[in-house]
Design an enzyme around this catalytic site. Structure first.
Site, short mmCIF file in Angstrom:
data_model
loop_
_atom_site.label_atom_id
_atom_site.label_comp_id
_atom_site.label_asym_id
_atom_site.label_seq_id
_atom_site.Cartn_x
_atom_site.Cartn_y
_atom_site.Cartn_z
N HIS A 1 21.53 -67.73 7.70
CA HIS A 1 22.06 -68.95 7.08
C HIS A 1 23.57 -69.07 7.25
CE1 HIS A 1 18.10 -69.71 5.80
NE2 HIS A 1 18.12 -69.04 4.65
N HIS B 1 17.32 -75.48 1.40
CA HIS B 1 16.52 -74.31 1.00
C HIS B 1 15.90 -74.51 -0.39
CE1 HIS B 1 15.24 -70.16 1.20
NE2 HIS B 1 15.99 -69.92 2.26
N GLU C 1 11.38 -75.40 5.05
CA GLU C 1 12.70 -75.68 5.59
C GLU C 1 12.60 -76.24 7.01
OE1 GLU C 1 15.19 -71.98 4.88
OE2 GLU C 1 13.22 -71.37 4.13
#
Length: 350
Positions: free
Chosen positions: A106, A177, A315
Site C-alpha cells: 500500500h 480499503h 478492493e
C-alpha cells in the site's frame, strides 16, 4: 440530499480535521474524513428498519494513526504489494519502503491514508478530496496530483471516482480499503455472509508473502470459486495451499485483462440483516480479503473490539505487483495522461 460537516478532532500537526456526512432520503448515510480521505462509516436501515453501520473504523483520528489494518483508507499511489518494493520505469530503478515482510504494501510508511487531504468541491451529495504527492515522495517518480470524489445517490450507490495526473511516468493504482460487515461493524465475524464473485480466474501467490507468481489460474475446482455464491466461511479453512499461505482469502481475482467499462463484479448478502452489497468497477482486478489479520487494537467504533474476520474487503485494482509482471495490465500512468477510474458500492435490503 445533503452534506453536513462536523469536527473529527485534530491531525498530528494540530490541524483541525473534519467529517463530511452525505445522507439521502432512504436513510443511508456515508461519512468520510479529510484524514486519509477515509470512509469512516456507511449506515443504512436493515430489514427491520434498524440502523446498521456496515463499515469497520474508529471514532477518532488516534485510531486511524495507530491502526495497521487500513480501515476505510484511501490507498495511494499504489495499492497492494510490490515485490521487494522495487521497480523500474524507462530504465531507471526505484525503491519504495519495505513495510510488509520483504515487500512494499500500500505504498509504504508515508501512504495517503495517514495524510490530511485538501477539501475540494462539495455538492448536495458529493465530497471531493485532493492530494499532491511530490516527486520522490514515497519513492515514486514525478509530481502526482490526484483526487477522489465520493458521491451518494438516491439509489444507495456510493461512487468512488479517482482522478490523477503526473509530470513524469509513474505508478498509479489507487483503491479504497473499506472493510464491510453487512450485519454491522460490531456484530462479530463475517463467515456466514454470502459472497458471489464474477471471476473465473485469480492470480495465485508464490508463498506467505502474497506476491503473485505471474500465473492466471482458474478458480474452478478450488476453494476460491465464488462464481455461484457461497458463505465466506464455507471453505476458508480448506486444505488448500493458497489459503494456507495467507491465512484464508487474500487474493486478487481477475475481472478482465484491461481497464474497461464499469461492471458488477461482486454481490454479498447477510441473512440476519437482509442487507445486500453489490460492487462495480472498471479496473481489471479486485482483492478479496477476509480480514484474516484484523487486530483487536486499537479499539474500534463504539468501543468495539474487532477480531479476526470481522470484516471483508473488495478492493478494486490493477493486479498486485503488476509493475513487475509483463503479463499483467500495466499500472503505469504516462506523463501528461489522465488517471480516471470509478468503483461503486451499492447497498440495499432484500
Amino acid at each position: 440530499m445533503a452534506v453536513t460537516k462536523s469536527s473529527f478532532g485534530k491531525a498530528k500537526d494540530g490541524q483541525e480535521l473534519s467529517l463530511y456526512t452525505m445522507a439521502n432520503s432512504r436513510g443511508m448515510k456515508v461519512s468520510v474524513s479529510d484524514l486519509g480521505a477515509t470512509l469512516v462509516s456507511i449506515v443504512l436501515p436493515d430489514k427491520n428498519g434498524r440502523e446498521r453501520d456496515v463499515a469497520l473504523g474508529f471514532d477518532s483520528p488516534e485510531g486511524y494513526y495507530a491502526g495497521t489494518c487500513f480501515f476505510g483508507a484511501l490507498i495511494g499511489r499504489s495499492g497492494n504489494r510490490i515485490d521487494k518494493g522495487h521497480f523500474s520505469i524507462n530504465g531507471k530503478e526505484y525503491q519504495l519502503d519495505i513495510n510488509d515482510n520483504e515487500n512494499n504494501l500500500h505504498s509504504g510508511n508515508d501512504g495517503f491514508e495517514k495524510r490530511t487531504w485538501q477539501v475540494g468541491e462539495i455538492t448536495d451529495n458529493s465530497v471531493t478530496l485532493l492530494m499532491k504527492d511530490g516527486d520522490g515522495q514515497q519513492g515514486y517518480p514525478g509530481n502526482f496530483q490526484c483526487s477522489v470524489t465520493y458521491t451518494l445517490t438516491e439509489e444507495n450507490e456510493l461512487f468512488l471516482h479517482y482522478k490523477g495526473s503526473c509530470d513524469q511516468d509513474t505508478v498509479a493504482n489507487m483503491t479504497n480499503h473499506v472493510y464491510f460487515n453487512l450485519a454491522g461493524h460490531d456484530s462479530g465475524d463475517i463467515l456466514k455472509q454470502a459472497l458471489k464473485l464474477s471471476a473465473r480466474y485469480y492470480t495465485p501467490v508464490r508463498d506467505s508473502q502474497a506476491i503473485p507468481t505471474g500465473e492466471i489460474a482458474p478458480v474452478e475446482g478450488t476453494p476460491l470459486d465464488f462464481t455461484q455464491g457461497k458463505p465466506i466461511g464455507r471453505d476458508i479453512e480448506a486444505d488448500f495451499e493458497q489459503l494456507k499461505f495467507v491465512g484464508g482469502y487474500d487474493h486478487n481475482f481477475v475481472l478482465k485483462k484491461e481497464k474497461g467499462a464499469v461492471e458488477k463484479f461482486a454481490e454479498a448478502y447477510c441473512q440476519e440483516s437482509g442487507i445486500c452489497l453489490e460492487a462495480y468497477t472498471d479496473l481489471p482486478g479486485a482483492q478479496f480479503y477476509a480480514g484474516n489479520f484484523i487486530t483487536p487494537e486499537p479499539v474500534g467504533k463504539g468501543g468495539t473490539v474487532y477480531g479476526k474476520r470481522s470484516g471483508f474487503c473488495l478492493e478494486s485494482q490493477f493486479y498486485p505487483n503488476a509493475i513487475n509482471q509483463e503479463g499483467f495490465a500495466s499500472p503505469i500512468l504516462k506523463a501528461g495522461e489522465h488517471y480516471d477510474t470509478t468503483t461503486c458500492y451499492k447497498l440495499y435490503v432484500k
